[in-house]
Motif scaffolding. Structure first.
Motif, short mmCIF file in Angstrom:
data_model
loop_
_atom_site.label_atom_id
_atom_site.label_comp_id
_atom_site.label_asym_id
_atom_site.label_seq_id
_atom_site.Cartn_x
_atom_site.Cartn_y
_atom_site.Cartn_z
N VAL A 1 0.84 -1.21 0.00
CA VAL A 1 0.00 0.00 0.00
C VAL A 1 0.87 1.25 0.00
O VAL A 1 0.60 2.22 -0.71
CB VAL A 1 -0.94 -0.01 1.23
CG1 VAL A 1 -1.76 1.27 1.29
CG2 VAL A 1 -1.86 -1.23 1.19
N ASP A 2 1.95 1.22 0.76
CA ASP A 2 2.85 2.38 0.83
C ASP A 2 3.54 2.61 -0.51
O ASP A 2 3.69 3.76 -0.95
CB ASP A 2 3.88 2.15 1.93
CG ASP A 2 4.56 3.44 2.36
OD1 ASP A 2 3.83 4.38 2.74
OD2 ASP A 2 5.79 3.52 2.28
N VAL A 3 3.94 1.54 -1.17
CA VAL A 3 4.61 1.67 -2.48
C VAL A 3 3.64 2.25 -3.51
O VAL A 3 4.01 3.12 -4.32
CB VAL A 3 5.15 0.30 -2.94
CG1 VAL A 3 5.52 0.33 -4.41
CG2 VAL A 3 6.36 -0.09 -2.11
N LEU A 4 2.40 1.80 -3.50
CA LEU A 4 1.43 2.28 -4.47
C LEU A 4 1.14 3.76 -4.28
O LEU A 4 0.87 4.48 -5.26
CB LEU A 4 0.13 1.48 -4.34
CG LEU A 4 0.19 0.02 -4.81
CD1 LEU A 4 -1.11 -0.68 -4.48
CD2 LEU A 4 0.48 -0.05 -6.30
N HIS A 5 1.20 4.26 -3.05
CA HIS A 5 0.86 5.65 -2.78
C HIS A 5 2.07 6.59 -2.82
O HIS A 5 1.90 7.78 -3.04
CB HIS A 5 0.18 5.77 -1.40
CG HIS A 5 -1.23 5.28 -1.39
ND1 HIS A 5 -1.56 3.95 -1.27
CD2 HIS A 5 -2.41 5.95 -1.49
CE1 HIS A 5 -2.87 3.81 -1.30
NE2 HIS A 5 -3.42 5.00 -1.42
#
Length: 407
Positions: A332-336
């Motif tokens: 989730v952090d990578v996508l955002h």
């Protein structure tokens, strides 16, 4: 459970319908019995009136005359008291009675005549044939009812078993070492109680994991610090020139024993950090494949590519649950917070620790925000810290490095 509930609904629906059919049939049988009894008495009265009128007119009363006044399911008997002639009997083609109302359950009625009487009877089986005779419509109705009951039972069983299936998945995840359980939201009291118990168990296991890590670190420090001090003192003593050769040899043997004890201490600390149950540890080869495939599928939905590599001993085992949790949070952090293609590199070091590097091809997608309580990065770092690891770096700047001790 779904199959049993579906069958139970079908049997319940057919059973209730059958019970209702039997109750209705019993009520109709009583009603039809009373109706047929009144009809027979009316028929007997009409026949008696016709026979009397015909006899008074001097016309013969024979079997054909009586047969013309009854239906196919009835029987009529004409008896004269003052003659030696046999009774005149006329039966319909569908009459199935015994012909002796005094010793059967047939419906019957009698009317007196001057010098005789008329007796009319009808088999009660006619009512049964009407009520219980084969009916294609009834068979179709029961079939449709069974299908509807089965469909309702299947849908109800799916809705009832859904929270328990999610609870089973959550229990399996807890067994793999995951503490972020996906528990169902349900109004079923039993499922809520099981979910609360799993949530409590997950919190207790996470606390125990942190306590074990703190204990291992403290034990390592308490055991190795005096050993290191003793070794240094022995080294200083061995370097001094005031001791003999035999004392120096003894000091060297003591230093060797201290090194062995230090190695044993490290091994015991390592064992304390490893998972204690079966089925919670998986080889790095399988873990990397599963986690990388999950990332590849999710990144593909955002038109982003993923490359992955695995280095070191591929058969080194690690606890699956915490690693899966860390991967989901960081995904989730990578996508955002990043753009472009992503690369994952797994490495099992000689000491058994796991090194994970995550890098993105392009710069940050948005300003870095890590202060919120729901930040996935902070949550991932908290899990890594609880496992005794560390996190450093950025995705777009030489990569984000995660080091986890073997558990």
């Amino acid at each position: 459970m779904r199959e049993r509930l579906t069958v139970a609904f079908i049997l319940l629906g057919l059973g209730l319908c059958t019970l209702g059919f039997l109750v209705r049939t019993y009520s109709l049988e009583s009603t039809m019995g009373r109706h047929e009894t009144r009809e027979i008495h009316e028929t007997a009265s009409i026949i008696a009136t016709a026979v009397k009128a015909r006899h008074d007119a001097g016309k013969p009363v024979d079997q054909s005359f009586l047969a013309s006044m009854i239906g196919e399911e009835k029987r009529v008997v004409l008896h004269w008291d003052n003659t030696n002639e046999p009774d005149i009997v006329a039966e319909g083609l569908a009459f199935t009675g015994t012909g002796d109302p005094s010793r059967s359950s047939d419906l019957w009625a009698a009317e007196e005549l001057p010098g005789g009487y008329i007796e009319v009877s009808q088999s009660r089986d006619e009512i049964g044939r009407v009520l219980f005779g084969p009916s294609r419509g009834l068979i179709v109705f029961f079939g449709v009812l069974g299908v509807i009951a089965g469909a309702v039972g299947y849908l109800f069983s799916r809705a009832l078993s859904r929270p328990f299936r999610k609870l089973a998945d959550a229990a399996g995840a807890l067994g793999r070492g995951r503490f972020d359980l996906d528990l169902p939201r349900t109004r079923v009291p039993e499922a809520k109680e099981i979910g609360d118990a799993l949530r409590t168990s997950a919190a207790q296991l996470q606390d125990r994991l942190e306590q074990e890590h703190a204990f291992a670190e403290e034990a390592s420090h308490l055991l190795r610090t005096p050993l290191t001090s003793l070794r240094l003192e022995l080294d200083d003593l061995a370097l001094s020139g005031e001791i003999g050769a035999d004392v120096r040899l003894t000091i060297e043997r003591c230093v060797q024993r201290i090194d062995e004890l230090d190695a044993v201490t490290g091994e015991l600390v390592g064992i304390a950090r490893r998972p204690g149950g079966r089925g919670v540890a998986l080889p790095l080869r399988e873990l990397a494949t599963t986690c990388a495939q999950r990332w590849a599928d999710e990144l593909a939905h955002h038109d982003r590519a993923l490359t992955a590599a695995v280095e070191g001993d591929l058969e080194t085992t690690y606890t699956a649950g915490p690693l899966e949790h860390i991967h989901e949070l960081l995904l989730v952090d990578v996508l955002h917070r990043s753009r472009g293609s992503v690369r994952l590199v797994y490495e099992a070091t000689d000491s058994g620790a796991l090194k994970l590097r995550i890098s993105a091809a392009d710069g940050p997608r948005s300003p870095v925000r890590r202060k919120g309580p729901d930040s996935t990065y902070l949550r991932a770092r908290a899990v890594v810290t609880a496992l005794g690891g560390r996190v450093q770096g950025e995705y777009h700047d030489r990569g984000l490095d995660i080091v986890l001790p073997r558990r």
